[in-house]
Enzyme design. Sequence first.
Site, PDB file in Angstrom:
ATOM      1  N   ILE A   1      10.240  -6.779  19.189  1.00  0.00           N
ATOM      2  CA  ILE A   1      10.307  -7.976  20.019  1.00  0.00           C
ATOM      3  C   ILE A   1      11.754  -8.230  20.413  1.00  0.00           C
ATOM      4  O   ILE A   1      12.664  -8.196  19.588  1.00  0.00           O
ATOM      5  CB  ILE A   1       9.732  -9.191  19.264  1.00  0.00           C
ATOM      6  CG1 ILE A   1       8.215  -9.024  19.079  1.00  0.00           C
ATOM      7  CG2 ILE A   1      10.020 -10.486  20.019  1.00  0.00           C
ATOM      8  CD1 ILE A   1       7.581 -10.134  18.292  1.00  0.00           C
TER       9      ILE A   1
ATOM     10  N   HIS B   1       7.662 -13.329   2.902  1.00  0.00           N
ATOM     11  CA  HIS B   1       6.421 -12.922   3.557  1.00  0.00           C
ATOM     12  C   HIS B   1       5.228 -13.009   2.612  1.00  0.00           C
ATOM     13  O   HIS B   1       4.214 -12.352   2.812  1.00  0.00           O
ATOM     14  CB  HIS B   1       6.581 -11.481   4.081  1.00  0.00           C
ATOM     15  CG  HIS B   1       5.598 -11.084   5.117  1.00  0.00           C
ATOM     16  ND1 HIS B   1       4.606 -10.154   4.892  1.00  0.00           N
ATOM     17  CD2 HIS B   1       5.439 -11.490   6.400  1.00  0.00           C
ATOM     18  CE1 HIS B   1       3.882  -9.988   5.985  1.00  0.00           C
ATOM     19  NE2 HIS B   1       4.370 -10.778   6.921  1.00  0.00           N
TER      20      HIS B   1
ATOM     21  N   VAL C   1      -4.322  -8.887  16.276  1.00  0.00           N
ATOM     22  CA  VAL C   1      -3.806  -7.594  15.842  1.00  0.00           C
ATOM     23  C   VAL C   1      -4.549  -7.120  14.600  1.00  0.00           C
ATOM     24  O   VAL C   1      -5.296  -7.872  13.964  1.00  0.00           O
ATOM     25  CB  VAL C   1      -2.294  -7.660  15.518  1.00  0.00           C
ATOM     26  CG1 VAL C   1      -1.494  -8.020  16.754  1.00  0.00           C
ATOM     27  CG2 VAL C   1      -2.023  -8.656  14.382  1.00  0.00           C
TER      28      VAL C   1
ATOM     29  N   ARG D   1      12.459  -8.080   2.421  1.00  0.00           N
ATOM     30  CA  ARG D   1      11.476  -9.108   2.775  1.00  0.00           C
ATOM     31  C   ARG D   1      10.491  -9.214   1.618  1.00  0.00           C
ATOM     32  O   ARG D   1       9.737  -8.279   1.344  1.00  0.00           O
ATOM     33  CB  ARG D   1      10.764  -8.757   4.081  1.00  0.00           C
ATOM     34  CG  ARG D   1       9.737  -9.794   4.530  1.00  0.00           C
ATOM     35  CD  ARG D   1       9.348  -9.572   5.985  1.00  0.00           C
ATOM     36  NE  ARG D   1      10.485  -9.799   6.842  1.00  0.00           N
ATOM     37  CZ  ARG D   1      10.698  -9.173   8.002  1.00  0.00           C
ATOM     38  NH1 ARG D   1       9.835  -8.269   8.430  1.00  0.00           N
ATOM     39  NH2 ARG D   1      11.765  -9.437   8.723  1.00  0.00           N
TER      40      ARG D   1
ATOM     41  N   LYS E   1       1.874 -14.158   0.697  1.00  0.00           N
ATOM     42  CA  LYS E   1       0.626 -14.838   1.035  1.00  0.00           C
ATOM     43  C   LYS E   1      -0.286 -14.831  -0.185  1.00  0.00           C
ATOM     44  O   LYS E   1      -0.262 -13.897  -0.988  1.00  0.00           O
ATOM     45  CB  LYS E   1      -0.127 -14.119   2.176  1.00  0.00           C
ATOM     46  CG  LYS E   1       0.633 -14.000   3.489  1.00  0.00           C
ATOM     47  CD  LYS E   1       1.257 -12.641   3.637  1.00  0.00           C
ATOM     48  CE  LYS E   1       1.974 -12.500   4.943  1.00  0.00           C
ATOM     49  NZ  LYS E   1       1.064 -12.225   6.039  1.00  0.00           N
TER      50      LYS E   1
ATOM     51  N   GLY F   1       0.733  -7.544   1.458  1.00  0.00           N
ATOM     52  CA  GLY F   1       0.811  -8.013   2.839  1.00  0.00           C
ATOM     53  C   GLY F   1       1.921  -7.332   3.608  1.00  0.00           C
ATOM     54  O   GLY F   1       2.062  -7.539   4.814  1.00  0.00           O
TER      55      GLY F   1
ATOM     56  N   TYR G   1      10.963  -4.287   4.521  1.00  0.00           N
ATOM     57  CA  TYR G   1       9.875  -4.428   3.543  1.00  0.00           C
ATOM     58  C   TYR G   1      10.093  -3.531   2.332  1.00  0.00           C
ATOM     59  O   TYR G   1       9.624  -3.830   1.231  1.00  0.00           O
ATOM     60  CB  TYR G   1       8.531  -4.094   4.188  1.00  0.00           C
ATOM     61  CG  TYR G   1       7.941  -5.210   4.996  1.00  0.00           C
ATOM     62  CD1 TYR G   1       7.557  -6.414   4.399  1.00  0.00           C
ATOM     63  CD2 TYR G   1       7.729  -5.081   6.361  1.00  0.00           C
ATOM     64  CE1 TYR G   1       7.002  -7.439   5.145  1.00  0.00           C
ATOM     65  CE2 TYR G   1       7.167  -6.110   7.115  1.00  0.00           C
ATOM     66  CZ  TYR G   1       6.807  -7.278   6.496  1.00  0.00           C
ATOM     67  OH  TYR G   1       6.257  -8.295   7.228  1.00  0.00           O
TER      68      TYR G   1
ATOM     69  N   HIS H   1      -4.627  -6.788  11.126  1.00  0.00           N
ATOM     70  CA  HIS H   1      -3.935  -7.393   9.988  1.00  0.00           C
ATOM     71  C   HIS H   1      -4.631  -7.016   8.682  1.00  0.00           C
ATOM     72  O   HIS H   1      -4.387  -7.654   7.646  1.00  0.00           O
ATOM     73  CB  HIS H   1      -3.858  -8.913  10.154  1.00  0.00           C
ATOM     74  CG  HIS H   1      -2.529  -9.480   9.785  1.00  0.00           C
ATOM     75  ND1 HIS H   1      -2.361 -10.379   8.776  1.00  0.00           N
ATOM     76  CD2 HIS H   1      -1.286  -9.249  10.289  1.00  0.00           C
ATOM     77  CE1 HIS H   1      -1.092 -10.701   8.670  1.00  0.00           C
ATOM     78  NE2 HIS H   1      -0.410 -10.029   9.579  1.00  0.00           N
TER      79      HIS H   1
ATOM     80  N   GLU I   1      -8.484  -9.522   9.417  1.00  0.00           N
ATOM     81  CA  GLU I   1      -7.850  -9.800   8.131  1.00  0.00           C
ATOM     82  C   GLU I   1      -8.693  -9.283   6.968  1.00  0.00           C
ATOM     83  O   GLU I   1      -9.902  -9.075   7.097  1.00  0.00           O
ATOM     84  CB  GLU I   1      -7.675 -11.317   7.947  1.00  0.00           C
ATOM     85  CG  GLU I   1      -6.895 -12.012   9.045  1.00  0.00           C
ATOM     86  CD  GLU I   1      -5.401 -11.918   8.852  1.00  0.00           C
ATOM     87  OE1 GLU I   1      -4.963 -11.333   7.841  1.00  0.00           O
ATOM     88  OE2 GLU I   1      -4.671 -12.440   9.711  1.00  0.00           O
TER      89      GLU I   1
ATOM     90  N   ASP J   1       7.406  -9.928  -0.710  1.00  0.00           N
ATOM     91  CA  ASP J   1       5.957  -9.950  -0.525  1.00  0.00           C
ATOM     92  C   ASP J   1       5.305  -9.890  -1.896  1.00  0.00           C
ATOM     93  O   ASP J   1       5.979 -10.006  -2.925  1.00  0.00           O
ATOM     94  CB  ASP J   1       5.503  -8.793   0.367  1.00  0.00           C
ATOM     95  CG  ASP J   1       4.319  -9.165   1.249  1.00  0.00           C
ATOM     96  OD1 ASP J   1       3.245  -9.477   0.693  1.00  0.00           O
ATOM     97  OD2 ASP J   1       4.472  -9.146   2.481  1.00  0.00           O
TER      98      ASP J   1
END
Length: 448
Positions: free
Chosen positions: A94, A354, A132, A163, A356, A148, A155, A134, A382, A165
């Site tokens: 992005i 990140h 997307v 990051r 979850k 995740g 990662y 996931h 998901e 997780d």
Amino acid sequence: MLQNLLNKRRLAALSRTAIDAAAVQVFCSATEYKERVLCLIAQARQRIVITALYLQADEAGEQILRALYQAKQQNPALDVRVYVDFHRARRGLIGQSGGRTNADFYRAIAAEYKEQILIYGVPVKKRELFGVLHLKGFVFDDSLFYSGASLNNIYLAEQQRYRADRYLQIDNKQLADAFAAGHQEALGNLDVVQSLLAPEQDIAQAYKTAHRSWLKHARSCRYLLKGQSQPGPLNASLLMGMGRLNNQLNQSILAMLALAEREVLIYTPYFNPPPVLAKALRKCLKRGVKLCIVVGDKTANDFYIPPGQKFNRIGGLPYLYETILRKFVKNNQKFIDAGLLDVRLWRHEDNSYHLKGISVDGVRHLFTGHNLNPRAFALDFENGILVDDELGQLQPQLQHEQQIILANTSTIRHYTQIEMMRDYPEQVKKLLSKIKGVGVDLVLKRLI
């Protein structure tokens, strides 16, 4: 009372298998994540199934991809399948245009090896904005490794930064079989799920004619545990869901919260609960359930752009999430004052967050890639693992994980501790004012 009975039945009806506590390992760092994945790749003898949002064209991504190819060269009978999001694989990062895509990277690496692995792109929706892949998780023979996290430098803590997780390994043949079979059932339609090793011109539009029928099929897919063992004090269920209707994962999340009696712990990187979830959380608080929410500070968001760096619009997202969090805390300040609501902001140097998952009453634990936001509830494909731990056999590992996570958090005792728009950099204020001024924020919140 009737609703509670229905929720109990919903969770009781989930396909499950007994697991051995000794076969469960919870890892607590990105470094361990990388080491474990590389070790499991090297040890695999029959099958490897990798499912992630992306496998990045960077140093860590190349290490993983070459490890997969090396395993295949040493054992040509090894079945190696990699599933990533189709659109993410075929664009740059992005904010960056042009340059080599992940798909280009896959084809370049593949050209160096005789024995080929399979790398598929899954176009969950025709445009990435609207959904997307996931689904997360890896199968190595009879081991299921769930996180995740995707596969790239940050990662895998390849270059200074990481990051954070969650990382779970369960050695159980029934779970590994069901996971691999579920992904084959959902993602096995090669009219839609495209080989990313094919020439670019052959795959760009190939999936569209069969996409609608595949999407209907994918929404109905479930993990099926064959030859289930008798439920024991420690059980695991595999959950899958996409869309608002008949979504097994969403329904299970809401049922867990509705049945909470004492405490709920939630990890989420992006605080933007859809109305149905915000309502469920408030109901927990109203009936006296203690609720702890651990969310990333805006500076720990993967879209955060530090002052001094070139700003672009995507850098406004962490601030938009923070405005949503501030409003939630303000609306529920009385529960903080009463000791029922505990909001923690995670921040550790310039690393990002990140995590979850949900834990309820210390006995139900959901490991998932689900962000608990409108995208996850309505758009993305998901999955997750729900563990029922009646005797608290996993508590030592989970409490250790929790201690490590909370060590980098600060507690919000009053909503005024959270910055508001007037505190933001001028570029952010202009962007958010423009978004709110034309009502775009209402639409945007449904897509993030």
